[in-house]
Design an enzyme around this catalytic site. Sequence first.
Site, PDB file in Angstrom:
ATOM      1  N   ALA A  46      -1.883   6.311   1.449  1.00 17.59           N
ATOM      2  CA  ALA A  46      -2.492   5.725   2.650  1.00 17.59           C
ATOM      3  C   ALA A  46      -2.665   6.762   3.753  1.00 17.59           C
ATOM      4  CB  ALA A  46      -1.639   4.564   3.150  1.00 17.59           C
TER       5      ALA A  46
ATOM      6  N   VAL B 249       0.860  -1.178   0.000  1.00 18.09           N
ATOM      7  CA  VAL B 249       0.000   0.000   0.000  1.00 18.09           C
ATOM      8  C   VAL B 249       0.901   1.234   0.000  1.00 18.09           C
ATOM      9  CG1 VAL B 249      -1.693   1.276   1.375  1.00 18.09           C
ATOM     10  CG2 VAL B 249      -1.808  -1.222   1.268  1.00 18.09           C
ATOM     11  N   CYS B 250       0.650   2.164  -0.912  1.00 17.89           N
ATOM     12  CA  CYS B 250       1.484   3.378  -0.997  1.00 17.89           C
ATOM     13  C   CYS B 250       1.312   4.233   0.245  1.00 17.89           C
ATOM     14  CB  CYS B 250       1.100   4.196  -2.216  1.00 17.89           C
ATOM     15  SG  CYS B 250       1.827   5.853  -2.180  1.00 17.89           S
ATOM     16  N   VAL B 251       2.425   4.602   0.867  1.00 14.38           N
ATOM     17  CA  VAL B 251       2.371   5.326   2.142  1.00 14.38           C
ATOM     18  C   VAL B 251       1.735   6.698   2.002  1.00 14.38           C
ATOM     19  CG1 VAL B 251       4.771   6.171   1.932  1.00 14.38           C
ATOM     20  CG2 VAL B 251       3.679   6.035   4.174  1.00 14.38           C
TER      21      VAL B 251
END
Lengths: 130, 144
Positions: A82, A77-79
């Site tokens: 997110a 999941v892209c930080v």
Amino acid sequence: MKFSVVVNEGPYTHQASDSAYYFTRAVLSQGHEVMRVFFYHDGVNNGTRLTTPPQDDRNITNRWSDLGKEHNLDLVVCVAAAQRRGIVDEDEQKRNSKDTNNIADGFRISGLGQLIEAGIQSDRLVAFGD
Amino acid sequence: MSDQEASQTSGVIKKFLYVNRRAPHGSNYAQEGLEVALIGAAFEQDVAMAYIDDGVFQLKTDQDTSEIGTKNFSPTYRALGDYDVKKIYVERESLEKRGLTQDDLMPLVYEDEDDDWEEKPMINLVTAAELQDIIEQSDVVLNF
């Protein structure tokens, strides 16, 4: 062949996550490798364990978690995406002083570099989403 | 992204093309698409940007988001040159359909290290047919 998959839409509103899931399963069943599944934009919302659909509907998040466990998939999941949307793991919880976290089993939060790296190292990068 | 991560991919240089199809405001695809291009710079790939359909509005001068309360990230486009992005393709037909000319777009430049750091324009107007070739010749195409 080595594939990576990008999921750019959240669960339920769009079919993208379902299609990505079936594609990933098909790729694996044909004996190919899936290096990574990268969740970006609203796609990060696929990674919350708080997802609770009605019992007669599919649980899109659990389905990804189960497939991940079965095939040892790297579900990233892209930080940055997110953080905007409130998808939090233990590290992010501490870093941003939040009172809880909600990342689902088998998902991890990391940077956009993981997407670029997947593009470089995979034979095919296949994106799902609007 | 770490240096270690970047070094693991050293040696392989692919042609990345980021295709931007949406208006800069109204959704955040444009902003998050731009973030990918900037982060990608650390990997020293061959990067180009394409702007088609309402995506051409992303490069419009004088954007002002003060009345919609969103972040005006348009100054970030001026940084693309510093992130080793040297090629921006704008589809001519998309511009014309929207009553725009190149004069309506930000004058984006990069410094050419092979030419005494001379500032050179990044924006190239291309036809839909030319852009089709550019897409076909790219290794990794990401759509925003």
